[in-house]
Design an enzyme around this catalytic site. Structure first.
Site, short mmCIF file in Angstrom:
data_model
loop_
_atom_site.label_atom_id
_atom_site.label_comp_id
_atom_site.label_asym_id
_atom_site.label_seq_id
_atom_site.Cartn_x
_atom_site.Cartn_y
_atom_site.Cartn_z
CD GLU A 441 4.92 -124.57 43.58
OE1 GLU A 441 5.96 -125.14 43.17
OE2 GLU A 441 4.80 -124.09 44.71
C1 LIG Z 1 0.36 -114.74 43.82
C2 LIG Z 1 1.71 -115.32 43.62
C3 LIG Z 1 2.24 -116.20 44.55
C4 LIG Z 1 3.52 -116.70 44.40
N1 LIG Z 1 4.07 -117.49 45.37
C5 LIG Z 1 5.40 -117.75 45.33
C6 LIG Z 1 6.06 -118.35 46.45
O1 LIG Z 1 5.44 -118.70 47.45
N2 LIG Z 1 7.41 -118.52 46.39
C7 LIG Z 1 8.13 -118.15 45.30
O2 LIG Z 1 9.34 -118.32 45.32
N3 LIG Z 1 7.54 -117.61 44.22
C8 LIG Z 1 6.19 -117.39 44.22
N4 LIG Z 1 5.58 -116.81 43.14
C9 LIG Z 1 6.38 -116.50 41.96
C10 LIG Z 1 6.06 -117.40 40.78
O3 LIG Z 1 6.46 -118.71 41.03
C11 LIG Z 1 6.74 -116.76 39.55
O4 LIG Z 1 6.02 -115.57 39.25
C12 LIG Z 1 6.75 -117.70 38.36
O5 LIG Z 1 7.61 -118.79 38.59
C13 LIG Z 1 7.19 -117.00 37.07
O6 LIG Z 1 8.34 -116.23 37.26
P1 LIG Z 1 8.35 -114.70 36.76
O7 LIG Z 1 7.14 -114.05 37.30
O8 LIG Z 1 9.65 -114.12 37.06
O9 LIG Z 1 8.15 -114.81 35.19
P2 LIG Z 1 9.32 -114.96 34.10
O10 LIG Z 1 10.26 -116.03 34.51
O11 LIG Z 1 9.87 -113.63 33.79
O12 LIG Z 1 8.49 -115.50 32.84
C14 LIG Z 1 7.70 -114.64 32.00
C15 LIG Z 1 7.14 -115.49 30.85
O13 LIG Z 1 8.22 -116.01 30.07
C16 LIG Z 1 8.15 -117.42 29.99
N5 LIG Z 1 9.49 -117.98 30.05
C17 LIG Z 1 10.49 -117.63 30.89
N6 LIG Z 1 11.58 -118.38 30.67
C18 LIG Z 1 11.27 -119.22 29.68
C19 LIG Z 1 11.96 -120.26 28.99
N7 LIG Z 1 13.23 -120.60 29.33
N8 LIG Z 1 11.31 -120.94 28.02
C20 LIG Z 1 10.03 -120.63 27.71
N9 LIG Z 1 9.33 -119.66 28.31
C21 LIG Z 1 9.93 -118.97 29.27
C22 LIG Z 1 7.30 -117.85 31.19
O14 LIG Z 1 6.63 -119.09 30.95
C23 LIG Z 1 6.33 -116.69 31.32
O15 LIG Z 1 5.24 -116.88 30.46
C24 LIG Z 1 4.27 -116.35 43.25
C25 LIG Z 1 3.72 -115.50 42.29
C26 LIG Z 1 2.48 -114.97 42.47
C27 LIG Z 1 1.95 -114.01 41.44
#
Ligand SMILES: Cc1cc2nc3c(=O)[nH]c(=O)nc-3n(C[C@H](O)[C@H](O)[C@H](O)COP(=O)(O)OP(=O)(O)OC[C@H]3O[C@@H](n4cnc5c(N)ncnc54)[C@H](O)[C@@H]3O)c2cc1C
Length: 597
Positions: A441
């Protein structure tokens, strides 16, 4: 085996004595917020979770979900029967609109029950939570026909819902997403792409699953401004409302993950699946935000719920585990050792969790009440003010509650020593389950940016002004009452820290965005502690009132005051260190070259 008892008396105290929900009896649904009816709902709800879903929590963790060769997913043993029991009893539709078959109760009541559901079994409750988020989005931006087709079935629990944002190369930066939507002659769309990490993406609990999917159209901007939202049902729906042919959406695999094993986390493949646009073209993020705002409060609740269930288990262990003697002389002379709850450090861990849980329960129920008031309050001014403040509190609740949920689950695990690390006791599951809430989220870092970059500045800072006025008028009203000064004085110091941190941001972040980024998390922490401080001051005020009126529950109210004192002396002073971090700025963070790390 871990246990859980819904904290009904605490919930009732917050609802009736602190928030005084009875004052809103004239608003739709609130006549049901009368104490006896609320007690009946909470007691029945507590019975359901304690007897039906909590016993499945460890089983769900151990068995997990299984993807079968045909792509179907089987949830852990017992989940389907419990789900059916939940929907038959109507627990899924407490706050849903009666025109769609819901019970129309205020959010503040359904949120109280939601805490119990998540504490008892977080993975199980996620199936329901995702559906409710999807209902919120369809309600807000769907056409009448879409509302009639989908919402009643979802409220009844016959159909589930999901949200599909994430792709392998993009989670936070959704402007990068590649899933495509191509319009067809009949006005529907062909959706093609792969989404990952989709919670409840495929399972055996419901007859149909309504996926809400973000995708781009070929002629739309290839950025965050070119994203639209689509409804993609697992089974297409015939004109008469019955289920039709299987849509070309399927679960490619299940993610292997750290916790919430009872909830299916799916890779979802869309192979020219039939979808229907919901809301306006290219305005998908707006619709998705509606869904995410509701979901973010729900995720914040996951933090509180895991903290609460961890606390209950650590507390009962600390009362029974005999180890060492009290520093001030044996307290349990009949045994060779005292229970570990005599040790100040064990008490520190327990009180840290207890003080968070009780303040956080007040804060999240207040936020839920503000959601009700934003929709139903009599005047436009009241509705706007409620909406502004809940907007400010949403990233606070999502991020701070989930940071604390994980920290507190770990502290509770610590209270059990080595036994906390052993599966049988259940604490290690709470730690693993709590961890995800800090990530999905929108990660907690992104929540802090939302607070600093959007919520503070929106409408010229109107929300923060309303919040500050509320705090200052509470301080003015209660600051001169003799037995409230021990709470109001530290609250005032914390509010001063918030004001100073805000002024620093105003002066230093506009010209240098890295200062806003660097300050965002410590600023969110200042705001979170102040919000909890405000709630604890209200709790103390309600407890003092009950004691002065005479009560046969003197111990209950005195314990509230003792816990309030702990919060104000041990936790709230952290605002000053976080303010110092805000004011440290970004220079030191940003000057190091990436190669030098
Ligand atoms: C068990 C599980 C359930 C999930 N359920 C859903 C779901 O139902 N639907 C769905 O769509 N997604 C879902 N997700 C996905 C989840 O919402 C994302 O993993 C999350 O939003 C982070 O995206 P990412 O993993 O690509 O990390 P990234 O976006 O690659 O981020 C990596 C790190 O960089 C930081 N970061 C990235 N951009 C910035 C910025 N501009 N400024 C500062 N810091 C930054 C982040 O805070 C994080 O610490 C789920 C994930 C898991 C593991």
């Amino acid at each position: 085996m871990p246990t859980y008892k819904a904290p009904i008396r605490d919930t009732e105290f917050i609802l009736h004595e602190v928030l005084q929900v009875g004052e809103y009896a004239a608003l739709p649904g609130f006549f049901e917020a009368e104490p006896d009816l609320v007690s009946a709902i909470l007691s029945e709800g507590a019975k359901f979770v304690e007897e039906v879903t909590q016993p499945l929590n460890q089983i769900g963790d151990e068995l997990g979900c299984i993807r079968n060769d045909d792509g179907s997913v089987t949830t852990p043993t017992g989940f389907k029967a419990a789900y059916d029991q939940m929907t038959e009893a109507g627990w899924g539709g407490l706050a849903a609109d009666p025109q769609y078959g819901g019970q129309g109760l205020p959010h503040v009541i359904s949120t109280a029950f939601e805490e119990y559901m998540i504490s008892a079994n977080m993975a199980f409750t996620m199936y329901l939570g995702l559906t409710q988020g999807a209902i919120a989005a369809i309600t807000a931006v769907g056409s009448n026909e879409q509302k009639q087709t989908y919402i009643p079935n979802m409220v009844a629990g016959r159909w589930g819902g999901t949200m599909n944002l994430t792709e392998s190369h993009c989670g936070t930066d959704l402007g990068l997403l590649r899933t495509r939507a191509e319009v067809q002659a009949d006005g529907s769309y062909k959706i093609t792409g792969t989404k990952i990490f989709i919670s409840s993406g495929e399972h055996d609990l419901t007859d149909n699953i309504i996926h809400l999917v973000l995708a781009k159209m070929p002629d739309s901007p290839d950025s965050i401004r070119g994203i639209s939202l689509f409804i993609v049902p697992k089974f297409l729906i015939n004109d008469d409302g019955t289920l039709g042919k299987r849509n070309s959406v399927s679960c490619g695999s299940l993610e292997e993950k750290m916790g919430i094993h009872g909830n299916s986390t799916c890779v979802m493949n869309y192979d020219e699946a039939t979808g229907y646009i919901i809301g306006e073209q290219d305005k998908g993020m707006r619709a998705m935000f509606i869904m995410m705002n509701a979901a973010r409060l729900g995720v914040g609740m996951q933090g509180l719920s895991q903290s609460e269930v961890s606390y209950q288990n650590a507390l009962s262990y600390a009362k029974g585990r005999l180890q060492g003697r009290s520093l001030t002389g044996a307290k349990n002379k009949n045994d060779q050792a005292d229970p570990i709850i005599v040790h100040p450090d064990v008490r520190r861990m327990l009180l840290n969790i207890k003080a968070f849980n009780e303040g956080a329960r007040g804060l999240i129920l207040w936020a839920a009440l503000l959601v009700d008031l934003a929709e139903e309050a009599e005047t436009e001014q009241e509705r706007t003010r409620a909406d502004d403040i809940v907007g400010l509190l949403t990233p606070v609740i999502k991020a701070y509650f989930t940071d604390k949920g994980y920290e507190n689950a770990t502290a509770a695990q610590q209270c059990l020593g080595g036994h906390g690390y052993i599966r049988e006791w259940g604490l290690e599951q709470f730690v693993r389950d709590a961890r995800i809430a800090m990530i999905y989220e929108g990660t907690n870092g992104i929540q802090a940016l939302d607070l600093v970059g959007r919520k503070l500045v929106r409408h010229g800072g109107r929300a923060l002004r309303s919040f500050m006025e509320l705090l200052r008028s509470f301080i003015a009203e209660h600051g001169t009452t003799a037995n409230m000064t021990e709470f109001v004085e530290p609250l005032e110091r914390a509010v001063n820290d918030l004001e100073a941190a805000t002024s620093w941001l105003m002066k230093n972040a506009l010209g240098n965005a890295d200062n806003a980024g660097a300050a965002s998390v410590p600023y969110l922490y200042v705001m979170s502690l102040v919000s909890l401080g405000y709630m604890w001051a209200r709790i103390a005020n309600a407890a003092l009132l009950a004691l002065s009126n005479g009560t046969d529950e003197a111990e209950f109210y005195s314990t509230k005051l003792q816990t309030a004192r702990y919060f104000f002396s041990h936790q709230l002073p952290e605002t000053s260190i976080h303010r110092t971090r805000v004011e440290a700025g970004s220079a030191n963070l940003m000057e190091m070259d990436a190669s030098a790390f």
